[in-house]
Enzyme design. Structure first.
Site, mmCIF file in Angstrom:
data_model
loop_
_atom_site.group_PDB
_atom_site.id
_atom_site.type_symbol
_atom_site.label_atom_id
_atom_site.label_comp_id
_atom_site.label_asym_id
_atom_site.label_seq_id
_atom_site.Cartn_x
_atom_site.Cartn_y
_atom_site.Cartn_z
ATOM 1 N N ALA A 66 0.870 -1.180 0.000
ATOM 2 C CA ALA A 66 0.000 0.000 0.000
ATOM 3 C C ALA A 66 0.905 1.229 0.000
ATOM 4 O O ALA A 66 2.051 1.164 0.441
ATOM 5 C CB ALA A 66 -0.877 -0.018 1.241
ATOM 6 N N GLY A 109 0.701 -5.109 0.933
ATOM 7 C CA GLY A 109 -0.487 -5.227 0.086
ATOM 8 C C GLY A 109 -0.177 -5.883 -1.253
ATOM 9 O O GLY A 109 -1.052 -6.515 -1.845
ATOM 10 N N GLU A 112 -0.308 -9.449 -0.553
ATOM 11 C CA GLU A 112 -1.717 -9.791 -0.304
ATOM 12 C C GLU A 112 -2.508 -9.833 -1.615
ATOM 13 O O GLU A 112 -3.404 -10.653 -1.781
ATOM 14 C CB GLU A 112 -2.320 -8.788 0.691
ATOM 15 C CG GLU A 112 -1.738 -9.007 2.100
ATOM 16 C CD GLU A 112 -2.069 -7.882 3.071
ATOM 17 O OE1 GLU A 112 -1.849 -6.701 2.700
ATOM 18 O OE2 GLU A 112 -2.531 -8.158 4.181
ATOM 19 N N GLU A 132 4.947 -5.003 7.087
ATOM 20 C CA GLU A 132 4.196 -3.934 7.754
ATOM 21 C C GLU A 132 4.696 -3.692 9.182
ATOM 22 O O GLU A 132 4.611 -2.581 9.704
ATOM 23 C CB GLU A 132 2.697 -4.283 7.788
ATOM 24 C CG GLU A 132 2.005 -4.240 6.438
ATOM 25 C CD GLU A 132 2.015 -5.575 5.697
ATOM 26 O OE1 GLU A 132 2.860 -6.441 6.031
ATOM 27 O OE2 GLU A 132 1.182 -5.743 4.791
HETATM 28 C C1 HXC Z 1 5.045 4.402 -1.188
HETATM 29 C C2 HXC Z 1 6.979 3.475 -1.971
HETATM 30 C C3 HXC Z 1 6.629 2.215 -1.426
HETATM 31 C C4 HXC Z 1 5.389 2.127 -0.728
HETATM 32 C C5 HXC Z 1 8.536 2.008 -2.409
HETATM 33 N N1 HXC Z 1 8.165 3.290 -2.567
HETATM 34 N N2 HXC Z 1 7.607 1.340 -1.708
HETATM 35 N N3 HXC Z 1 6.188 4.541 -1.841
HETATM 36 N N4 HXC Z 1 4.635 3.246 -0.625
HETATM 37 N N5 HXC Z 1 4.918 0.968 -0.220
HETATM 38 C C6 HXC Z 1 8.889 4.352 -3.268
HETATM 39 C C7 HXC Z 1 10.086 4.863 -2.464
HETATM 40 O O1 HXC Z 1 9.662 5.805 -1.521
HETATM 41 C C8 HXC Z 1 10.919 5.460 -3.562
HETATM 42 O O2 HXC Z 1 10.379 6.712 -3.919
HETATM 43 C C9 HXC Z 1 10.682 4.512 -4.752
HETATM 44 O O3 HXC Z 1 9.455 3.839 -4.469
HETATM 45 C C10 HXC Z 1 11.775 3.474 -4.901
HETATM 46 O O4 HXC Z 1 11.931 2.801 -3.665
HETATM 47 P P1 HXC Z 1 13.352 2.634 -2.927
HETATM 48 O O5 HXC Z 1 13.042 2.405 -1.510
HETATM 49 O O6 HXC Z 1 14.256 3.753 -3.282
HETATM 50 O O7 HXC Z 1 13.856 1.291 -3.653
HETATM 51 P P2 HXC Z 1 14.830 0.181 -3.056
HETATM 52 O O8 HXC Z 1 15.969 0.803 -2.307
HETATM 53 O O9 HXC Z 1 15.124 -0.737 -4.197
HETATM 54 O O10 HXC Z 1 13.965 -0.592 -1.958
HETATM 55 C C11 HXC Z 1 12.860 -1.344 -2.349
HETATM 56 C C12 HXC Z 1 11.956 -1.731 -1.146
HETATM 57 C C13 HXC Z 1 11.612 -0.469 -0.342
HETATM 58 C C14 HXC Z 1 12.736 -2.725 -0.249
HETATM 59 C C15 HXC Z 1 10.744 -2.429 -1.693
HETATM 60 O O11 HXC Z 1 11.082 0.490 -1.239
HETATM 61 C C16 HXC Z 1 10.580 -0.707 0.702
HETATM 62 O O12 HXC Z 1 10.891 -1.250 1.774
HETATM 63 N N6 HXC Z 1 9.327 -0.302 0.435
HETATM 64 C C17 HXC Z 1 8.264 -0.399 1.410
HETATM 65 C C18 HXC Z 1 7.763 -1.817 1.539
HETATM 66 C C19 HXC Z 1 6.655 -1.906 2.563
HETATM 67 O O13 HXC Z 1 6.858 -1.606 3.751
HETATM 68 N N7 HXC Z 1 5.472 -2.335 2.142
HETATM 69 C C20 HXC Z 1 4.311 -2.480 3.014
HETATM 70 C C21 HXC Z 1 3.512 -1.217 2.984
HETATM 71 S S1 HXC Z 1 2.161 -1.261 4.110
HETATM 72 P P3 HXC Z 1 11.334 8.019 -3.989
HETATM 73 O O14 HXC Z 1 10.358 9.132 -4.216
HETATM 74 O O15 HXC Z 1 12.058 8.068 -2.704
HETATM 75 O O16 HXC Z 1 12.219 7.724 -5.173
HETATM 76 C C22 HXC Z 1 1.017 -2.236 3.344
HETATM 77 C C23 HXC Z 1 -0.230 -2.458 4.128
HETATM 78 C C24 HXC Z 1 -1.275 -3.166 3.324
HETATM 79 O O17 HXC Z 1 1.197 -2.698 2.284
HETATM 80 C C25 HXC Z 1 -2.574 -3.139 4.024
HETATM 81 C C26 HXC Z 1 -3.752 -3.291 3.137
HETATM 82 C C27 HXC Z 1 -3.861 -2.438 1.932
#
Ligand code: HXC
Length: 258
Positions: A66, A109, A112, A132
């Site tokens: 998400a 997400g 999921e 998460e």
């Molecule tokens: C918003 C995101 C994002 C996310 C990545 N980006 N994941 N933006 N929401 N979930 C954005 C980063 O901010 C960044 O933008 C760009 O995408 C590239 O990501 P990087 O982090 O620079 O890439 P990398 O170093 O290769 O790392 C990849 C990654 C990391 C390991 C996947 O991005 C990460 O940990 N993302 C979050 C994963 C996460 O926690 N997902 C769960 C979310 S909560 P900029 O602008 O900085 O270039 C969830 C709840 C679901 O999903 C509930 C129901 C819907």
């Protein structure tokens, strides 16, 4: 239909491909993506020329979860009022088979969403996770339920409590993934599977999917009853007559979808 965050293609083989298309943020699932994804899937579900749908992302990410930036300042009341998760229920109600073609990150997400699909094909670079916990929350779109059913309590606990990712190979061993293919073969493999499924009788496809999903929320007794009724009901379709007579007459069946 006009979409900004997804690309939808259909073809004469009877399946459609929906590609998540926010590559700059690793296909983070913001409200707009989810709106468009649900609208596209519901519309394809109603389209008689389409029998099966593929959901995919790009090489680096299926979806990294998400959109964290969109949720960061939300209160519980905001979340409740937005009720984003009701969209996930609408995907759960899609009757046609859904295939996830996953390369790169399928996190939160994103993971999921793959588990809402009926078949998961992964590239060698696919990475699954429920991270998460690292941002102060927990899975909210089925991660604790579908992941546990897919990989068992202990692996699900480890993934959800540590936030650690698993690679395609481990996901495959754990039963989360149907098959692993080289990255460049991913779409081809998913399309072959989709075309094969699309060549089957559509009403039987829907009832078979519905019956398998029933196994997740019912007792074996009720599930068997449900299966039996769907099996009997298929004998009211022209496709049952066609399929069985074609077998007896040693020819290929021609499905009517009714
Ligand atoms: C918003 C995101 C994002 C996310 C990545 N980006 N994941 N933006 N929401 N979930 C954005 C980063 O901010 C960044 O933008 C760009 O995408 C590239 O990501 P990087 O982090 O620079 O890439 P990398 O170093 O290769 O790392 C990849 C990654 C990391 C390991 C996947 O991005 C990460 O940990 N993302 C979050 C994963 C996460 O926690 N997902 C769960 C979310 S909560 P900029 O602008 O900085 O270039 C969830 C709840 C679901 O999903 C509930 C129901 C819907």
């Amino acid at each position: 239909m006009d979409y900004k965050t997804i690309l939808v293609t259909t073809n004469e083989k009877g399946f459609a491909t929906v590609q998540l298309n926010r590559p700059q943020v690793l296909n983070a699932l913001n409200r707009e993506v989810m709106d468009e994804l649900v609208r596209a899937l519901e519309s394809l579900d109603q389209d008689d020329s389409i029998k099966c749908m593929i959901i995919t992302g790009n090489k680096k990410a299926f979806a990294a979860g998400a959109d964290i930036k969109e949720m960061a300042d939300a209160t519980a009341v905001d979340m409740l009022v937005r009720d984003q998760l009701s969209k996930w229920d609408r995907i759960r109600k899609i009757k046609k088979p859904l295939i996830a073609a996953v390369s790169g990150f399928a996190l939160g997400g994103g993971c999921e969403l793959t588990m809402l699909c009926d078949i998961i094909i992964a590239s060698e670079t696919a990475t699954f996770g429920q991270p998460e916990i690292n941002i102060g929350v927990m899975p909210g779109a089925g991660g604790t339920q579908r992941l546990t059913r897919a990989v068992g309590k202990y692996r699900a606990m480890e993934m959800v409590l540590t936030g650690n990712f698993i690679k395609a190979e481990e996901a495959h061993q754990a039963g989360l993934v149907n098959k692993i293919v080289p990255v460049e073969m991913l779409l081809h493999e998913a399309e072959e599977m989709a075309a094969l499924i699309a060549s089957k009788p559509p009403v039987a496809l829907k009832m078979a999917k519905e019956s398998i999903l029933k196994a997740f929320d019912t007792t074996i007794e009720t599930g068997l009853e449900f299966e039996r009724k769907n099996f009997y009901l298929l004998f009211s379709t022209e496709d049952q007559q066609e399929g069985m007579h074609a077998f007896v007459e040693k020819r290929k069946p021609k499905w009517k979808g009714k």
